[in-house]
Design an enzyme around this catalytic site. Structure first.
Site, PDB file in Angstrom:
ATOM      1  N   ASP A  77      50.654  26.953   3.652  1.00  0.00           N
ATOM      2  CA  ASP A  77      50.357  27.448   2.308  1.00  0.00           C
ATOM      3  C   ASP A  77      49.892  28.899   2.304  1.00  0.00           C
ATOM      4  OD1 ASP A  77      48.151  26.425   3.715  1.00  0.00           O
ATOM      5  OD2 ASP A  77      47.001  26.029   1.893  1.00  0.00           O
ATOM      6  N   GLU A 135      46.166  23.898   3.698  1.00  0.00           N
ATOM      7  CA  GLU A 135      45.078  24.273   4.618  1.00  0.00           C
ATOM      8  C   GLU A 135      44.025  25.107   3.913  1.00  0.00           C
ATOM      9  OE1 GLU A 135      42.879  26.846   7.414  1.00  0.00           O
ATOM     10  OE2 GLU A 135      44.324  27.481   5.886  1.00  0.00           O
ATOM     11  N   GLU A 136      44.471  26.007   3.036  1.00  0.00           N
ATOM     12  CA  GLU A 136      43.540  26.927   2.398  1.00  0.00           C
ATOM     13  C   GLU A 136      42.506  26.215   1.521  1.00  0.00           C
ATOM     14  OE1 GLU A 136      43.173  29.821   3.260  1.00  0.00           O
ATOM     15  OE2 GLU A 136      45.082  30.582   4.042  1.00  0.00           O
ATOM     16  N   ARG A 165      39.554  29.518  24.407  1.00  0.00           N
ATOM     17  CA  ARG A 165      38.202  29.320  24.907  1.00  0.00           C
ATOM     18  C   ARG A 165      37.854  27.846  24.809  1.00  0.00           C
ATOM     19  NH1 ARG A 165      33.186  30.680  21.267  1.00  0.00           N
ATOM     20  NH2 ARG A 165      32.550  28.820  22.394  1.00  0.00           N
TER      21      ARG A 165
END
Length: 226
Positions: free
Chosen positions: A85, A152-153, A192
């Site tokens: 999105d 997602e936003e 990481r």
């Protein structure tokens, strides 16, 4: 596997970068707001199928979410995820492929739309990875899942896919990798242990006040100043 072996594999299984650059520009110029990613999802599903590499494609999971599953013998199940999105932002980059798209948001307000968070690149990169990994099937074994996540936003797409029975439709992955583009040297990947990138929350507030003239502030109500 040694780094030179990975480099050799990538070179021997290279994809058409001109094609994927054009595809990136297409996605950038045609962004879609959260919960409205229908054309992006359809394009991704069509391209996955066109690879003719054995991907089992399933669509409309948790909205416009989709997955492609490539089974390649015994081994770990790895899921690669990209979000689709865009944001309600007006593009002012001056690029020849800049977005001029407007859409109605969930409040029925017309907003300009832009891929300002790199999801156009994420979708393109995952499709390229799907092709590349399919080409080098003789060099790995296991199950590859490529997942394209909507919404997602607004922080709801992943849960919506799970709630829609995602893990009854695909194998449960041993490893999930959610990549994000960053401004760093080309050819490098950053990682990481633990969390990386940012985290955010959202809220909506309504402020009630009373307007007035600047010469008579005592007759107004300033909800921010109060």
């Amino acid at each position: 596997m040694a780094s030179e072996d990975v480099t050799s594999l990538l070179r021997s299984s290279a994809v058409d970068f001109d094609f994927y650059e054009a595809l990136y520009r297409h996605f950038h110029a045609q962004p879609e707001l959260s919960l409205q990613e229908s054309q992006t999802a359809a394009k991704a599903a069509s391209l996955l199928r066109s690879l003719n590499a054995g991907y089992e494609v399933q669509t409309s999971i948790g909205g416009h979410g989709l997955v492609g599953v490539l089974k390649n013998g015994a081994g770990k199940t790895v899921l690669l995820r990209a979000d689709m999105d865009a944001l309600p932002v007006k593009e002012d980059t001056g690029l020849e492929y800049a977005s001029k798209v407007t859409m109605r948001d969930n409040n029925d307000t017309v907003k300009p739309v832009m891929h300002a968070c790199g999801h156009d690149f994420h979708v393109t990169a995952l499709l390229a990875a799907a092709e590349c990994l399919a080409k080098m099937k003789d060099s790995w074994s296991g199950t590859l899942i490529v997942l394209f996540q909507p919404n997602e936003e607004r922080a709801g797409g992943a849960q919506a896919m799970v709630d829609d029975g995602l893990y009854s439709k695909i194998p449960v992955p041993d490893i999930v990798l959610g990549q994000h583009v960053m401004p760093q040297r080309a050819g490098y990947v950053g990682c990481r242990v633990g969390n990386i990138m940012s985290e955010a929350d959202s809220f909506k507030i309504t402020l009630y006040g009373r307007g007035g003239h600047g010469s008579m502030p005592h007759r107004t109500v300033d909800p921010v100043g109060k």
